[in-house]
Scaffold this active site. Structure first.
Site, PDB file in Angstrom:
ATOM      1  N   GLY A  10       0.811  -1.209   0.000  1.00 41.94           N
ATOM      2  CA  GLY A  10       0.000   0.000   0.000  1.00 41.94           C
ATOM      3  C   GLY A  10       0.846   1.261   0.000  1.00 41.94           C
ATOM      4  O   GLY A  10       2.068   1.214   0.144  1.00 41.94           O
ATOM      5  N   SER A  13       3.891   2.257   2.643  1.00 46.87           N
ATOM      6  CA  SER A  13       4.070   1.015   3.403  1.00 46.87           C
ATOM      7  C   SER A  13       5.532   0.595   3.513  1.00 46.87           C
ATOM      8  O   SER A  13       5.822  -0.436   4.120  1.00 46.87           O
ATOM      9  CB  SER A  13       3.269  -0.117   2.736  1.00 46.87           C
ATOM     10  N   LYS A  15       7.562   0.191   0.691  1.00 45.38           N
ATOM     11  CA  LYS A  15       7.958  -0.558  -0.517  1.00 45.38           C
ATOM     12  C   LYS A  15       9.293  -0.088  -1.077  1.00 45.38           C
ATOM     13  O   LYS A  15      10.146  -0.896  -1.396  1.00 45.38           O
ATOM     14  CB  LYS A  15       6.915  -0.419  -1.627  1.00 45.38           C
ATOM     15  N   SER A  16       9.443   1.219  -1.204  1.00 43.55           N
ATOM     16  CA  SER A  16      10.660   1.744  -1.840  1.00 43.55           C
ATOM     17  C   SER A  16      11.895   1.423  -1.026  1.00 43.55           C
ATOM     18  O   SER A  16      12.909   0.979  -1.573  1.00 43.55           O
ATOM     19  CB  SER A  16      10.543   3.249  -2.052  1.00 43.55           C
ATOM     20  N   THR A  36       6.690   3.103 -10.555  1.00 45.26           N
ATOM     21  CA  THR A  36       5.338   3.068 -11.110  1.00 45.26           C
ATOM     22  C   THR A  36       4.456   4.238 -10.685  1.00 45.26           C
ATOM     23  O   THR A  36       3.348   4.372 -11.183  1.00 45.26           O
ATOM     24  CB  THR A  36       4.632   1.759 -10.723  1.00 45.26           C
ATOM     25  N   ALA A  37       4.939   5.071  -9.774  1.00 45.54           N
ATOM     26  CA  ALA A  37       4.107   6.169  -9.268  1.00 45.54           C
ATOM     27  C   ALA A  37       3.962   7.289 -10.291  1.00 45.54           C
ATOM     28  O   ALA A  37       4.838   7.514 -11.120  1.00 45.54           O
ATOM     29  CB  ALA A  37       4.705   6.734  -7.986  1.00 45.54           C
ATOM     30  N   HIS A  51      12.442  10.088  -3.676  1.00 45.43           N
ATOM     31  CA  HIS A  51      12.779   8.702  -3.983  1.00 45.43           C
ATOM     32  C   HIS A  51      13.875   8.640  -5.047  1.00 45.43           C
ATOM     33  O   HIS A  51      14.796   7.833  -4.950  1.00 45.43           O
ATOM     34  CB  HIS A  51      11.542   7.935  -4.450  1.00 45.43           C
ATOM     35  N   ASP A  75      12.228  -2.632 -22.783  1.00 44.90           N
ATOM     36  CA  ASP A  75      13.468  -2.006 -22.323  1.00 44.90           C
ATOM     37  C   ASP A  75      14.697  -2.770 -22.794  1.00 44.90           C
ATOM     38  O   ASP A  75      14.842  -3.881 -22.849  1.00 44.90           O
ATOM     39  CB  ASP A  75      13.462  -1.868 -20.805  1.00 44.90           C
TER      40      ASP A  75
END
Length: 75
Positions: A10, A13, A15-16, A36-37, A51, A75
């Site tokens: 979430g 949370s 993640k990064s 992805t943000a 980030h 890619d």
């Protein structure tokens, strides 16, 4: 293609931080960090920039807010 690790969770949370830690531990052959943000407002734009600044310059960042699999394969 090398080993892929998908980190889900979430908002705010951790993640990064988690993804960066495991990438640093396992990414001896190079890291492609898939971000992805999307910046929908100024607060999110600031968080995204923060980030970006925490990732090592040697890591390549692939920004893929949509169609992540397609972006990775291209890619």
């Amino acid at each position: 293609m090398g080993k892929l690790t998908l980190v889900l969770g979430g908002a705010r949370s951790g993640k990064s931080a988690f993804a960066q830690r495991i990438a640093a531990e396992r990414g001896a052959g190079g890291v492609v960090y898939v971000a992805t943000a999307e910046a929908g407002d100024e607060e999110m734009a600031l968080r995204i920039e923060k980030h970006r600044q925490t990732r090592p310059p040697a890591w390549r960042t692939l920004e893929a807010p949509q169609d992540v699999a397609k972006c990775i394969l291209a890619d």
